[in-house]
Motif scaffolding. Structure first.
Motif, PDB file in Angstrom:
ATOM      1  N   ALA A   1     -20.495  16.559 -13.224  1.00 40.62           N
ATOM      2  CA  ALA A   1     -21.959  16.490 -13.250  1.00 40.62           C
ATOM      3  C   ALA A   1     -22.542  16.912 -11.913  1.00 40.62           C
ATOM      4  CB  ALA A   1     -22.406  15.070 -13.603  1.00 40.62           C
ATOM      5  N   LEU A   2     -21.864  16.524 -10.816  1.00 38.15           N
ATOM      6  CA  LEU A   2     -22.369  16.854  -9.483  1.00 38.15           C
ATOM      7  C   LEU A   2     -22.457  18.354  -9.277  1.00 38.15           C
ATOM      8  CD1 LEU A   2     -23.246  15.893  -6.686  1.00 38.15           C
ATOM      9  CD2 LEU A   2     -20.826  15.854  -6.029  1.00 38.15           C
ATOM     10  N   ARG A   3     -21.518  19.101  -9.822  1.00 38.23           N
ATOM     11  CA  ARG A   3     -21.560  20.559  -9.656  1.00 38.23           C
ATOM     12  C   ARG A   3     -22.813  21.152 -10.301  1.00 38.23           C
ATOM     13  NH1 ARG A   3     -15.852  20.071 -10.281  1.00 38.23           N
ATOM     14  NH2 ARG A   3     -15.919  20.466 -12.518  1.00 38.23           N
TER      15      ARG A   3
ATOM     16  N   ASN B   1     -30.946  12.983  -9.092  1.00 40.99           N
ATOM     17  CA  ASN B   1     -29.799  13.194  -9.970  1.00 40.99           C
ATOM     18  C   ASN B   1     -28.520  13.376  -9.166  1.00 40.99           C
ATOM     19  OD1 ASN B   1     -31.495  13.027 -12.129  1.00 40.99           O
ATOM     20  ND2 ASN B   1     -31.478  15.206 -12.616  1.00 40.99           N
ATOM     21  N   ARG B   2     -28.628  14.167  -8.099  1.00 39.89           N
ATOM     22  CA  ARG B   2     -27.455  14.382  -7.245  1.00 39.89           C
ATOM     23  C   ARG B   2     -27.002  13.066  -6.604  1.00 39.89           C
ATOM     24  NH1 ARG B   2     -25.713  16.080  -2.071  1.00 39.89           N
ATOM     25  NH2 ARG B   2     -23.979  17.548  -2.258  1.00 39.89           N
ATOM     26  N   ALA B   3     -27.958  12.247  -6.172  1.00 36.29           N
ATOM     27  CA  ALA B   3     -27.623  10.951  -5.576  1.00 36.29           C
ATOM     28  C   ALA B   3     -26.904  10.059  -6.585  1.00 36.29           C
ATOM     29  CB  ALA B   3     -28.886  10.269  -5.067  1.00 36.29           C
TER      30      ALA B   3
ATOM     31  N   TYR C   1     -22.710  13.264 -16.889  1.00 32.08           N
ATOM     32  CA  TYR C   1     -22.955  11.993 -16.201  1.00 32.08           C
ATOM     33  C   TYR C   1     -22.808  10.816 -17.177  1.00 32.08           C
ATOM     34  CZ  TYR C   1     -25.229   8.419 -13.365  1.00 32.08           C
ATOM     35  OH  TYR C   1     -25.499   7.269 -12.662  1.00 32.08           O
ATOM     36  N   LYS C   2     -23.378  10.986 -18.387  1.00 29.50           N
ATOM     37  CA  LYS C   2     -23.300   9.915 -19.380  1.00 29.50           C
ATOM     38  C   LYS C   2     -21.856   9.593 -19.755  1.00 29.50           C
ATOM     39  CE  LYS C   2     -27.689  11.304 -21.487  1.00 29.50           C
ATOM     40  NZ  LYS C   2     -28.301  11.907 -22.688  1.00 29.50           N
ATOM     41  N   LYS C   3     -20.985  10.584 -19.680  1.00 31.90           N
ATOM     42  CA  LYS C   3     -19.579  10.392 -20.023  1.00 31.90           C
ATOM     43  C   LYS C   3     -18.757   9.888 -18.840  1.00 31.90           C
ATOM     44  CE  LYS C   3     -19.789  14.111 -23.458  1.00 31.90           C
ATOM     45  NZ  LYS C   3     -19.317  15.477 -23.807  1.00 31.90           N
ATOM     46  N   GLY C   4     -19.403   9.662 -17.693  1.00 28.95           N
ATOM     47  CA  GLY C   4     -18.694   9.178 -16.517  1.00 28.95           C
ATOM     48  C   GLY C   4     -17.948  10.261 -15.766  1.00 28.95           C
ATOM     49  N   ARG C   5     -18.214  11.511 -16.076  1.00 29.10           N
ATOM     50  CA  ARG C   5     -17.548  12.633 -15.390  1.00 29.10           C
ATOM     51  C   ARG C   5     -18.446  13.088 -14.240  1.00 29.10           C
ATOM     52  NH1 ARG C   5     -16.318  16.116 -20.733  1.00 29.10           N
ATOM     53  NH2 ARG C   5     -15.713  17.725 -19.217  1.00 29.10           N
TER      54      ARG C   5
END
Length: 701
Positions: free
Chosen positions: A243-245, A263-265, A235-239
């Motif tokens: 991250a959602l998976r 976190n999912r939101a 998430y921090k890297k914008g991926r």
């Protein structure tokens, strides 16, 4: 899975790490216990307010009083008291406290529940006996150890009870009014957990219960922490997709964790899937009504949807009005102000102001508001900027509006949801998508039955669609005069429809009435300046009227829009030849679509550059890599500019020609006009070459 393992898994959902300072980011342990010095510290009172008799200024919380009451209401009575007014309106008073909890001035926490036996605070639902304690700071009995576990070895055995214990919210805080559920103080103990980590929902009206909830897949608390940390790093890297998976797996392992849902939101928001993020945020608030992060995310989403009242409700619940989050409140105020002025401008038909205020509201945060996007599209429609209006509607269709509650706003008595559909219908009709326009208008009427404006627009859309269909049928049958009448009937109901004007122009062309065809094409292009079909029909009509200058102008515009269309290129060539002929210019050497001609002698060179019109002389070498790269582009320019003579000189094969023109570097381009050299370029860029050639080609026409 054993109870102890399950509780460790739920407790692990609290440790979700990320960076500070970003609203839509994964939750972490520091956020979970933001109001406590330590999650295992003894419960302590906050400084009392100046007026202890006021229930709205109770001591002990930096959050809004409404939030503490909402949390107590969710624990005591279920979801109905915690989620607030769904319409977004704020009540004049704080939410009521559930039965069994009371304050006496700014007095101590009143503990309501079962016996005060040693053990953990347990239970899975609201209820319990109502025993009041006069202590200054009431705590669940038992020792709270620095390790975060409830000591069970030195504790007296817990007596069985039929009702669960509830920790109410009052002047002190313990994990934002959270409760531990599903276990007692055993020898191993369990980590203090929030209500979001419980075994099931806290709502009395829920069909699920701890006994009926399916057990999560076998996993350890360390596994959940590892999955969450991996998602946080991505998430921090914008991926966000990756991250959602990981967050999906965390939710599967711990579905009743508000932190996992949050976190999912956050990842869904990063992916632009706002409707899904909205549902996750609502679930997080349901699971943990005291979570300021969940309320903050939900408020931000409501603001992006343009629903200011609902955003204000959630911002108020987290107490942002009294704390440092001034920027969010300023955004809310700006969106509300611009949206109000936008609606007022629409009432008086000031479409430039409508567009300006809608853009300002969108820029201030309401970028996914169906209402504002519809207002913007309608303004563009009236300002004859149809391409922009259609583009705005396309972005509106990408929103999953069906997943959102209805908008409470009305425009001149028309429901906002109905208005959005009506604007979509009008844009579709302007582009000739009549069937879709009728379907959208009928859907609007279902939403807003009895509204006279909706009924009138639906009737117009149907009549215009019927007129267009009749005109098309008559045109196909070769009845051009009758077809022109049918299209004219449609224009009575929609006098600015470019499609009907263009269709009627086609009828005038078939009837040989070229001047009438030009008039209708002018009307169509006034509404939609980039309407290619109307431009083609007007250019053809100009040719029939021998208005060659106007004809060349239209075909040159079309040539830019349709660079690969050979029919347009040839029509432009013939129009340019005709224009030069009327001016008395020499056209005997003009040819259409010629290839680049090779020049091998000085005599051939002199004949070429002294011919009328524009000639481009291209000096190249066989082994030059730069010449090899630019050669296809020269061929393309030759096709684009059929009136320009392109000549090629290979300096290796014809060195005498190169020396005569004093060429020492290749590629070199020289442009001649009517025998005079007007420009020389050595190793030009493709953009410079194209601009120069087209500039002199246009000037010669």
């Amino acid at each position: 899975m054993a109870d102890a393992d399950r509780m460790r898994l739920r407790a692990a959902a609290l440790s979700l790490h990320d960076d500070e300072g970003v609203r839509d980011k994964p939750d972490r342990k520091a956020d979970v216990f933001a109001d406590l010095g330590s999650p295992v510290s003894p419960l302590r009172l906050r400084p009392a307010a100046a007026t202890p008799s006021s229930s709205s200024s109770s001591a002990g919380s930096s959050k809004s009083p409404a939030l503490g009451n909402a949390a107590a209401a969710a624990v005591g009575r279920g979801a109905g008291a915690a989620r607030g007014n769904h319409s977004g309106e704020l009540e004049g008073s704080n939410p009521p406290r559930p039965p069994g909890h009371r304050r006496s001035g700014s007095g101590p926490l009143i503990f309501s529940g079962g016996s005060s036996s040693t053990g953990s605070v347990g239970g899975c639902g609201a209820g319990g006996s109502t025993a009041s304690s006069p202590l200054t700071n009431a705590l669940p009995t038992g020792n709270i150890c620095p390790s975060g576990r409830v000591a069970g070895a030195a504790a007296a055995p817990q007596l069985p009870r039929t009702r669960p214990v509830v920790l109410g919210s009052g002047t002190g805080h313990y994990g934002h009014g959270s409760i531990m559920r599903g276990g007692s103080g055993s020898a191993g103990g369990v980590t203090p957990a929030r209500s979001s980590i419980g075994a099931g929902p806290l709502h009395s009206n829920s069909s699920r219960s701890p006994a009926s909830c399916p057990a999560p897949p076998p996993a350890s608390s360390a596994g959940l922490q590892e999955i969450t940390n991996a998602g946080n790093e991505l998430y921090k890297k914008g991926r966000y997709g990756e991250a959602l998976r990981y967050y999906d797996r965390a939710v599967t392992m711990c579905p009743d964790s508000a932190a996992c849902r949050g976190n999912r939101a956050a990842a869904l928001i990063g992916l632009g899937r706002l409707a899904e993020a909205f549902r996750e945020c609502e679930e997080a608030v349901r699971l943990d009504p005291a979570s300021s992060r969940a309320h903050g995310r939900l408020a931000s989403l409501w603001l992006r949807f343009g629903m200011v009242d609902k955003a204000r409700m959630h911002f108020t619940l987290i107490g942002s009005a009294n704390q440092s989050d001034h920027a969010e409140w300023q955004k809310l105020h700006d969106v509300e102000s611009h949206q109000g002025r936008c609606i007022d401008a629409r009432k008086i038909g000031d479409w430039k102001s409508v567009l300006r205020e809608a853009d300002a509201a969108i820029a201030n945060g309401a970028d996914s508001s169906p209402l504002l996007l519809a207002l913007r599209s309608e303004a563009l429609l009236w300002l004859h900027k149809l391409e922009e209006a259609d583009s705005t509607i396309t972005s509106l269709l990408k929103l999953d509006n069906a997943s959102l509650p209805s908008m409470p706003t009305t425009l001149s008595g028309m429901a906002a949801d109905s208005y959005v559909l009506i604007v979509q219908a009008q844009v579709n009709m302007a582009f000739g998508r009549f069937d879709s326009a009728v379907a959208l208008a009928e859907k609007a009427r279902l939403i807003d039955r009895g509204n006279s404006e909706v009924e009138g627009i639906l009737n117009n859309v149907r009549l215009v669609a019927m007129a267009r269909a009749d005109g098309n049928d008559l045109f196909k049958a070769g009845k051009f005069a009758e077809a022109s009448i049918a299209y004219g009937e449609g224009l009575k109901y929609e006098p600015s429809n470019p499609v009907l004007y263009c269709n009627r122009a086609a009828c005038w062309s078939k009837l040989g009435r070229w001047a009438k065809a030009v008039e209708d094409c002018n009307e169509a292009l006034r509404v939609q300046p980039n309407y290619t079909k109307a431009l083609l029909r007007r250019a053809a009509s100009y040719a029939k009227l021998e208005r060659w200058a106007d004809c060349v102008r239209d075909y040159e515009v079309l040539r830019k829009d349709l660079p690969g269309d050979t029919e347009v290129a040839e029509a432009l060539f013939h129009a340019q030849v005709a224009l030069k002929t009327t001016r008395g210019e020499e056209v005997s050497n003009m040819k259409f679509g010629g290839e680049v001609e090779a020049v091998t002698s000085l005599e051939q060179l002199r004949d070429a550059i002294h011919s009328p019109g524009v000639s481009v002389l291209y000096f190249m070498a066989t082994m030059s890599q730069q010449c090899a790269q630019i050669a296809p582009y020269v061929d393309s320019l030759c096709s684009e500019c059929p009136l320009v003579n392109f000549l090629k000189v290979n300096v290796d094969e014809s060195p005498m020609v190169a020396r005569a023109e004093n060429v020492r570097v290749v590629p070199t381009f020289k442009i001649y006009k009517d025998g005079t050299r007007v420009k020389e370029m050595i190793c030009p860029s493709l953009q410079v070459l194209r601009y120069s050639v087209r500039h002199y080609a246009v000037s010669s026409s």
